[in-house]
Motif scaffolding. Structure first.
Motif, short mmCIF file in Angstrom:
data_model
loop_
_atom_site.label_atom_id
_atom_site.label_comp_id
_atom_site.label_asym_id
_atom_site.label_seq_id
_atom_site.Cartn_x
_atom_site.Cartn_y
_atom_site.Cartn_z
N ALA A 323 5.35 1.41 -5.31
CA ALA A 323 6.71 1.77 -4.90
C ALA A 323 6.76 3.10 -4.16
CB ALA A 323 7.61 1.84 -6.13
N GLU A 324 5.73 3.94 -4.33
CA GLU A 324 5.72 5.25 -3.69
C GLU A 324 5.16 5.21 -2.27
OE1 GLU A 324 3.58 7.81 -6.30
OE2 GLU A 324 4.82 7.35 -8.03
N ALA A 331 11.62 -2.36 1.27
CA ALA A 331 11.36 -2.92 -0.06
C ALA A 331 12.66 -3.28 -0.76
CB ALA A 331 10.58 -1.90 -0.90
N ALA A 332 13.65 -2.39 -0.68
CA ALA A 332 14.93 -2.67 -1.33
C ALA A 332 15.60 -3.88 -0.71
CB ALA A 332 15.84 -1.44 -1.23
N LEU A 403 7.93 -11.84 -8.21
CA LEU A 403 9.17 -11.64 -8.94
C LEU A 403 9.13 -10.31 -9.71
CD1 LEU A 403 11.91 -12.49 -9.96
CD2 LEU A 403 10.78 -13.99 -11.63
N ASP A 404 8.00 -10.01 -10.32
CA ASP A 404 7.85 -8.74 -11.04
C ASP A 404 8.10 -7.56 -10.09
OD1 ASP A 404 7.27 -6.78 -12.85
OD2 ASP A 404 5.19 -7.35 -13.18
N LEU A 405 7.52 -7.63 -8.90
CA LEU A 405 7.69 -6.55 -7.94
C LEU A 405 9.15 -6.43 -7.48
CD1 LEU A 405 6.24 -4.38 -6.25
CD2 LEU A 405 6.00 -6.10 -4.45
N VAL A 456 0.10 1.00 2.30
CA VAL A 456 -0.08 0.07 1.17
C VAL A 456 -1.52 -0.39 1.09
CG1 VAL A 456 0.65 -2.13 0.18
CG2 VAL A 456 2.33 -0.64 1.30
N ARG A 457 -2.15 -0.65 2.24
CA ARG A 457 -3.55 -1.07 2.22
C ARG A 457 -4.44 0.05 1.67
NH1 ARG A 457 -2.50 -3.39 7.41
NH2 ARG A 457 -3.78 -1.80 8.43
N VAL A 458 -4.13 1.28 2.01
CA VAL A 458 -4.89 2.41 1.48
C VAL A 458 -4.73 2.49 -0.04
CG1 VAL A 458 -5.08 4.93 1.45
CG2 VAL A 458 -4.80 3.71 3.63
#
Length: 568
Positions: A323-324, A331-332, A403-405, A456-458
Motif C-alpha cells: 500500500a505504500e 489503488a483506491a 479481494l484481500d487487497l 511495486v516490482r521493486v
C-alpha cells in the motif's frame, strides 16, 4: 499409693503412644490440588472411622446434596426422619440426637446460610464424650471447608463471567463494532477502550498451560489491556492493548520501553516470555480499534516468525508494504470499482458482511466463526453472498488475494464513496484516496496495471529476495505451487519432484519470508501478489495468477486447475 502412681504413669505412657485423633482430622482437612470437595470427602471418611460408624452430608430430603459420598466400604449411614432433616436444615433446631435400637445418630446444621447442609453421623453404640467431641470438631472443620469451597466456586463463576464478557468484547472488536464493544467493556473496566488505536499481541503456550498463562497475564498487566483466551486456538491468548494518540512508531520498537505507546504492555510480556519456556509472542502494528481483526492478523503472522527466533518474540515486520508503494489514487479507485457491488448491501448489514469476509479470508470458517461469535454456517453464507455479488471464486487463491487487497485499500478510503467506483461522486483520488468522478479512468484500471508499476516490482523483488539465498530454488517451487492453486501434488508434477520435497520447500520458504503460506491467509495473499508483480509480465507470472485481474468490468472467470487446498 504406689500402685496408683504406677498405673497413672503407665496410662500416660500409653496415651503418648496412641495417635492424636485431631491430628488425623487436620491432616484430612488439608486442601491440596484436588480442591475443597476432596478435603470434605476425607474429613467425612475420617469422622466415620473415628466414631466407629459413618458420616455424610445430606440435604433436607436425606439425599446427598452434591458433596462427595464416603467410599462404598464405609458402613451405610442411618437416615433420620425427613421432617427432622428439614427442620435442622432450616436451623430449628440446629442439632438433634436420634437413638434407636442398634443405631445412634447425630444430626447437625452446618454454616450460617439457610437451608443449611446437614451433617449426619451414625454409629452402633451411644456417643461417649470423646465421640461427641470428635463430631463437634469435625463439624467446625467441615463448616470452614464448605464455606471456603463455596467462596472458591463463586470466585470461579465470577471469573468465568468476566472471561465471557471479555470474549464478547473481543468478538465485537473483531466485527468492527467498536461503540458496542466500548459500552460492554465499560461495565468491567471503565475507560479501557477509550482510545483510537490498539496493539494486538498473541501469546502461544502449550494448551494445558493456557489458563495459567492467561491468569498470569491478567495479573501482570493489571487492567492495562484486554486479555482473552482465544476461542479459535486452544494454545493462544489474545491481548488487545489500547494506545493513546501518539506519532506512529515502528512495531519493532513500539512499546518496548517501560511506559511506551502501549503502556508498557509489550515490555512486560517480553519479560514474561523470557522467563517461561515454551511460550512465544507475536506483536502487531498499531491499528484503529475498528481494525482489531487486522491487528490480530499481524500478530499471528509475527507469531509464526517468533517460533523461529531465539528470543521467541517477534514484532510485525516493519518493512515496506504494498500500500505504500502503489499509486494511492489508482489503488483506491480500483478497490472501489472491485467492491462496488457491495454497495447494494444495506448499510446496517454491510459492516458485518465485510468484517466476516476479512476473517474468512484469513482463517477457516470454523475459526472465523469462533472469533466473531457466530456459527460457521453464517460465516459460509456471508462469504458465499459476497463472492456472488463480486463475481469471484473464493476457492481460488488468486481471487482471494485480490479481494484481500481490495479490502485493505478500502480501509484507506473511508466514507460512502469507497463503494461507488466509476459511478460514484467521490473526490479525486489525490484528495483523500476516494474513487474519481468525471471520466472515471482510474476506476477502470486493472489490478495488473497496479502491480506492473516499477515501485511495486521493486517491492515484490525485495520481499522475495530471501528465497534466492537458498540453493533449492524455493522461488520456482513457490511459483509452481501458487500456479497450481496451492495444491502440492500438481505442483510436484510440474516441478518434477516428490510431493514431500514441495512440502519441505514450502516450510523453508515460510521461515525465510516470515509468513505463513500453507495455512493460507494474508501472508500467502501478499506472496501471490509479489510473485505476480516480480514476474514483470503477466505471461511469466504463476499460471493463471493474472487471469482475472483485468479491469473490473472486463473480469474473466478463473478456473482453478484443481480443487483449492487453502481454507477448505
Amino acid at each position: 499409693m504406689t500402685g496408683l502412681a504406677g498405673r497413672g504413669v503407665g496410662e500416660a505412657a500409653e496415651a503418648r503412644q496412641r495417635p492424636e485423633p485431631l491430628g488425623g482430622l487436620l491432616k484430612a482437612a488439608r486442601v491440596g490440588p484436588d480442591g475443597h470437595p476432596a478435603a470434605v470427602r476425607r474429613v467425612l471418611v475420617w469422622l466415620g472411622r473415628a466414631v466407629g460408624g459413618s458420616a455424610r452430608i445430606a440435604d433436607d430430603g436425606g439425599h446427598p446434596n452434591g458433596h462427595p459420598k464416603p467410599p462404598a466400604s464405609a458402613p451405610a449411614p442411618g437416615t433420620p426422619d425427613t421432617a427432622l432433616l428439614r427442620a435442622v436444615a432450616a436451623g430449628s433446631p440446629r442439632a438433634a440426637v436420634v437413638a434407636e435400637p442398634g443405631r445412634y445418630l447425630r444430626v447437625l446444621a452446618l454454616g450460617g446460610e439457610r437451608p443449611h447442609p446437614v451433617l449426619v453421623v451414625t454409629r452402633p453404640s451411644p456417643y461417649d464424650e470423646t465421640a461427641a467431641s470428635l463430631v463437634a470438631h469435625a463439624a467446625t472443620v467441615l463448616e470452614l471447608l464448605l464455606g471456603a469451597g463455596d467462596a472458591e466456586a463463586q470466585r470461579r463463576r465470577l471469573a468465568e463471567a468476566g472471561s465471557g464478557v471479555r470474549l464478547s468484547v473481543l468478538q465485537l472488536l473483531m466485527g468492527g463494532e467498536v461503540a458496542l464493544a466500548q459500552r460492554t467493556m465499560a461495565g468491567l473496566r471503565p475507560g479501557l477502550l477509550d482510545a483510537e488505536r490498539a496493539v494486538v499481541l498473541v501469546l502461544e503456550s502449550p494448551a494445558a498451560e493456557r489458563r495459567e498463562v492467561a491468569r498470569a497475564c491478567e495479573g501482570l498487566l493489571a487492567g492495562r489491556a484486554l486479555v482473552v483466551r482465544c476461542p479459535a486456538d486452544d494454545g493462544h491468548v489474545i491481548i488487545v492493548a489500547p494506545t493513546p494518540p501518539a506519532p506512529f512508531t515502528p512495531a519493532d520498537t513500539a512499546g518496548t520501553a517501560e511506559g511506551g505507546a502501549d503502556g508498557g504492555v509489550e515490555a512486560a510480556l517480553r519479560e514474561f516470555v523470557a522467563g517461561r519456556d515454551g511460550v512465544f509472542l507475536g506483536v502487531s502494528d498499531r491499528h484503529p480499534l475498528s481494525r482489531v481483526a487486522a491487528g490480530y492478523d499481524d500478530a499471528v503472522r509475527s507469531l509464526a516468525a517468533a517460533r523461529l527466533m531465539p528470543g521467541r518474540v517477534a514484532g510485525h515486520r516493519a518493512g515496506v508494504r504494498l500500500a505504500e508503494v502503489v499509486d494511492a489514487g489508482a489503488a483506491a479507485a480500483w478497490a472501489a470499482g472491485f467492491l462496488r457491488p457491495l454497495g447494494a448491501v444495506p448499510a446496517q448489514d454491510r459492516g458485518q458482511l465485510t468484517a466476516t469476509v476479512r476473517l474468512g479470508l484469513e482463517f477457516t470458517a470454523v475459526n472465523a466463526a469462533r472469533l466473531l461469535g457466530i456459527s460457521r454456517n453464517t460465516v459460509r453464507a456471508r462469504m458465499d453472498r459476497a463472492a456472488g455479488l463480486l463475481g469471484v471464486d473464493l476457492g481460488d487463491v488468486r481471487d482471494r488475494a485480490a479481494l484481500d487487497l481490495a479490502l485493505r485499500f478500502l480501509d484507506e478510503a473511508p466514507g460512502p464513496g469507497r463503494y461507488e467506483g466509476r459511478d460514484g461522486g467521490g473526490q479525486d483520488g489525490r484528495d483523500g484516496g476516494r474513487a474519481t468522478g468525471g471520466d472515471g479512468a482510474l476506476a477502470d484500471v486493472g489490478l495488473w496495471r497496479l502491480l506492473d508499476a516499477v515501485p511495486v516490482r521493486v517491492w515484490a523483488r525485495g520481499l522475495l529476495a530471501p528465497l534466492r539465498t537458498d540453493e533449492r530454488d524455493l522461488l520456482r517451487t513457490l511459483r509452481d505451487w501458487v500456479g497450481e492453486n496451492c495444491a502440492v501434488e500438481p505442483a510436484a508434477r510440474r516441478r518434477g519432484v516428490h510431493p514431500q520435497t514441495v512440502r519441505e520447500h514450502l516450510r523453508g520458504a515460510e521461515g525465510l519470508l516470515r509468513r505463513q503460506l500453507v495455512a493460507g491467509g494474508s501472508g500467502l495473499h501478499e506472496v501471490v501478489l509479489a510473485l505476480t508483480a516480480a514476474a514483470g509480465d503477466p505471461y511469466e507470472a504463476p499460471c493463471g495468477v493474472t487471469s482475472g485481474w483485468s479491469a473490473r468490468g472486463d473480469r474473466a472467470p478463473v478456473t482453478p486447475s484443481c480443487p483449492a487446498t487453502v481454507h477448505p
